[in-house]
Design a protein around this motif. Structure first.
Motif, PDB file in Angstrom:
ATOM      1  N   GLU A 115       0.624  -1.396   0.001  1.00 35.64           N
ATOM      2  CA  GLU A 115       0.079   0.066  -0.021  1.00 35.64           C
ATOM      3  C   GLU A 115       0.847   1.290  -0.253  1.00 35.64           C
ATOM      4  N   LEU A 116       0.201   2.419  -0.411  1.00 34.84           N
ATOM      5  CA  LEU A 116       0.871   3.718  -0.313  1.00 34.84           C
ATOM      6  C   LEU A 116       0.748   4.223   0.897  1.00 34.84           C
ATOM      7  N   ALA A 117       1.882   4.612   1.598  1.00 36.40           N
ATOM      8  CA  ALA A 117       2.029   5.218   2.834  1.00 36.40           C
ATOM      9  C   ALA A 117       1.327   6.852   2.577  1.00 36.40           C
ATOM     10  N   PRO A 118       0.439   7.159   3.592  1.00 36.76           N
ATOM     11  CA  PRO A 118      -0.201   8.470   3.204  1.00 36.76           C
ATOM     12  C   PRO A 118       0.637   9.580   3.765  1.00 36.76           C
ATOM     13  N   GLU A 119       0.584  10.632   2.846  1.00 39.49           N
ATOM     14  CA  GLU A 119       1.298  11.908   3.118  1.00 39.49           C
ATOM     15  C   GLU A 119       1.101  12.529   4.381  1.00 39.49           C
ATOM     16  N   PHE A 120       2.008  12.934   4.897  1.00 41.38           N
ATOM     17  CA  PHE A 120       1.857  13.939   6.317  1.00 41.38           C
ATOM     18  C   PHE A 120       2.714  14.927   6.099  1.00 41.38           C
ATOM     19  N   ASP A 121       2.499  15.790   7.175  1.00 40.43           N
ATOM     20  CA  ASP A 121       3.423  17.117   7.503  1.00 40.43           C
ATOM     21  C   ASP A 121       3.402  17.262   8.834  1.00 40.43           C
ATOM     22  N   LEU A 122       4.310  17.160   9.744  1.00 36.25           N
ATOM     23  CA  LEU A 122       4.257  17.245  10.946  1.00 36.25           C
ATOM     24  C   LEU A 122       5.476  17.875  11.505  1.00 36.25           C
ATOM     25  N   PRO A 123       5.620  18.520  12.763  1.00 29.64           N
ATOM     26  CA  PRO A 123       6.875  19.042  13.373  1.00 29.64           C
ATOM     27  C   PRO A 123       7.407  17.936  13.857  1.00 29.64           C
ATOM     28  N   ASP A 124       8.772  18.143  13.701  1.00 32.57           N
ATOM     29  CA  ASP A 124       9.993  17.309  14.516  1.00 32.57           C
ATOM     30  C   ASP A 124      10.249  18.077  15.845  1.00 32.57           C
ATOM     31  N   GLN A 125      11.191  17.186  16.563  1.00 32.74           N
ATOM     32  CA  GLN A 125      11.546  17.841  17.720  1.00 32.74           C
ATOM     33  C   GLN A 125      12.061  19.419  17.865  1.00 32.74           C
ATOM     34  N   THR A 126      12.322  19.776  16.911  1.00 32.40           N
ATOM     35  CA  THR A 126      13.090  21.468  16.756  1.00 32.40           C
ATOM     36  C   THR A 126      11.690  22.263  16.288  1.00 32.40           C
ATOM     37  N   GLY A 127      10.660  21.526  15.852  1.00 38.22           N
ATOM     38  CA  GLY A 127       9.535  22.507  15.546  1.00 38.22           C
ATOM     39  C   GLY A 127       9.575  22.738  13.974  1.00 38.22           C
ATOM     40  N   THR A 128      10.627  22.010  13.165  1.00 40.08           N
ATOM     41  CA  THR A 128      10.486  22.109  11.740  1.00 40.08           C
ATOM     42  C   THR A 128       9.631  21.262  11.305  1.00 40.08           C
ATOM     43  N   GLN A 129       8.745  21.569  10.406  1.00 38.33           N
ATOM     44  CA  GLN A 129       7.802  20.700   9.689  1.00 38.33           C
ATOM     45  C   GLN A 129       8.422  19.802   8.764  1.00 38.33           C
ATOM     46  N   ARG A 130       8.170  18.491   8.628  1.00 39.87           N
ATOM     47  CA  ARG A 130       8.575  17.341   7.816  1.00 39.87           C
ATOM     48  C   ARG A 130       7.646  16.712   7.076  1.00 39.87           C
ATOM     49  N   SER A 131       7.639  16.732   6.001  1.00 40.99           N
ATOM     50  CA  SER A 131       6.643  15.970   5.022  1.00 40.99           C
ATOM     51  C   SER A 131       7.146  14.486   4.733  1.00 40.99           C
TER      52      SER A 131
ATOM     53  N   THR B  82       7.217  13.064   1.868  1.00 40.38           N
ATOM     54  CA  THR B  82       7.771  13.488   0.624  1.00 40.38           C
ATOM     55  C   THR B  82       9.194  14.050   0.713  1.00 40.38           C
ATOM     56  N   SER B  83       9.272  15.083   1.570  1.00 46.16           N
ATOM     57  CA  SER B  83      10.590  15.740   1.978  1.00 46.16           C
ATOM     58  C   SER B  83      11.765  14.690   2.652  1.00 46.16           C
ATOM     59  N   LEU B  84      10.979  13.787   3.483  1.00 45.16           N
ATOM     60  CA  LEU B  84      11.683  12.625   3.982  1.00 45.16           C
ATOM     61  C   LEU B  84      12.426  11.619   3.060  1.00 45.16           C
ATOM     62  N   LEU B  85      11.423  11.408   2.156  1.00 48.33           N
ATOM     63  CA  LEU B  85      11.662  10.198   1.130  1.00 48.33           C
ATOM     64  C   LEU B  85      12.700  10.774  -0.016  1.00 48.33           C
ATOM     65  N   ALA B  86      12.898  12.076   0.066  1.00 49.34           N
ATOM     66  CA  ALA B  86      13.840  12.780  -0.994  1.00 49.34           C
ATOM     67  C   ALA B  86      15.196  12.292  -0.820  1.00 49.34           C
ATOM     68  N   GLU B  87      15.532  11.858   0.480  1.00 43.15           N
ATOM     69  CA  GLU B  87      16.908  11.314   0.865  1.00 43.15           C
ATOM     70  C   GLU B  87      16.859   9.832   0.775  1.00 43.15           C
ATOM     71  N   GLY B  88      15.877   9.081   0.421  1.00 42.59           N
ATOM     72  CA  GLY B  88      15.998   7.567   0.196  1.00 42.59           C
ATOM     73  C   GLY B  88      14.687   7.007   1.123  1.00 42.59           C
ATOM     74  N   SER B  89      14.702   5.820   1.523  1.00 41.97           N
ATOM     75  CA  SER B  89      13.763   5.108   2.159  1.00 41.97           C
ATOM     76  C   SER B  89      13.774   5.513   3.562  1.00 41.97           C
TER      77      SER B  89
ATOM     78  N   PRO C  91      11.297   4.956  -1.613  1.00 40.14           N
ATOM     79  CA  PRO C  91      10.985   6.497  -2.074  1.00 40.14           C
ATOM     80  C   PRO C  91       9.679   6.714  -2.908  1.00 40.14           C
ATOM     81  N   ASP C  92       9.191   5.554  -3.545  1.00 40.71           N
ATOM     82  CA  ASP C  92       7.877   5.717  -4.255  1.00 40.71           C
ATOM     83  C   ASP C  92       6.844   5.667  -3.162  1.00 40.71           C
ATOM     84  N   ARG C  93       6.926   5.733  -1.868  1.00 48.19           N
ATOM     85  CA  ARG C  93       5.957   5.942  -0.762  1.00 48.19           C
ATOM     86  C   ARG C  93       5.219   4.505  -0.732  1.00 48.19           C
ATOM     87  N   ARG C  94       5.744   3.650  -1.454  1.00 48.03           N
ATOM     88  CA  ARG C  94       5.129   1.925  -1.129  1.00 48.03           C
ATOM     89  C   ARG C  94       5.762   1.415   0.000  1.00 48.03           C
ATOM     90  N   ILE C  95       4.775   0.858   0.827  1.00 52.82           N
ATOM     91  CA  ILE C  95       5.313   0.258   2.120  1.00 52.82           C
ATOM     92  C   ILE C  95       5.883  -1.171   1.784  1.00 52.82           C
TER      93      ILE C  95
END
Length: 154
Positions: free
Chosen positions: A8-24, A26-33, A123-127
């Protein structure tokens, strides 16, 4: 509610990390799995053991082209305290309202806010793997590395 499954495809999300930086996702997957591990509570015994095991295998994950990312319903401040105390050095996402846990099928009403579950996401969002174990804290990182084709060093 059942957890998302392999393929299945993992749902997109946009959440703050421990520094308050928003992480989606898609942006995390830009660096690999991404190895997205849900844990019930920052700074609790089992969750600390699990997160520290991911931290200790950080080089192996990097060599496999993946990064571990923790996620819980804790606040940004609690995630920051967790990272500060344990020097985890990875994104710890605050899913304060539980929307992402619900989308992944790991939200609970009783016992703990979320099931301890890990999703290995290509990286293609596939689990490509789902790991669920409430009691074996090392199983999540070890199994994720095996799925990614990396040997686990002890």
């Amino acid at each position: 509610m059942k957890s998302l499954r392999i393929g299945e495809l993992a749902p997109e999300f946009d959440l703050p990390d421990q520094t308050g930086t928003q992480r989606s996702l898609t942006s995390l997957l830009a660096e690999g799995s991404v190895v997205l591990f849900f844990y019930p509570a920052a700074l609790s015994g089992g969750c600390t053991k699990e997160a520290c095991h991911f931290r200790n295998l950080k080089a192996e994950f990097a060599a496999a082209g993946a990064q571990p990312v923790g996620i819980s319903m804790d606040t940004v401040d609690a995630q920051a305290q967790f990272d500060g105390k344990e020097s985890l050095g990875m994104p710890l996402l605050s899913d304060a309202d539980g929307a992402v846990a619900t989308a992944f099928g790991v939200r609970r009403k009783y016992i703990t806010p979320v099931k301890r579950a890990t999703f290995v996401i290509a990286p293609d969002r596939r689990i490509i793997e789902v790991i669920e174990s409430e009691w074996s804290m090392d199983k999540h990182a070890d199994t994720a590395l095996q799925v990614l084709g990396a040997p686990v060093k002890r």
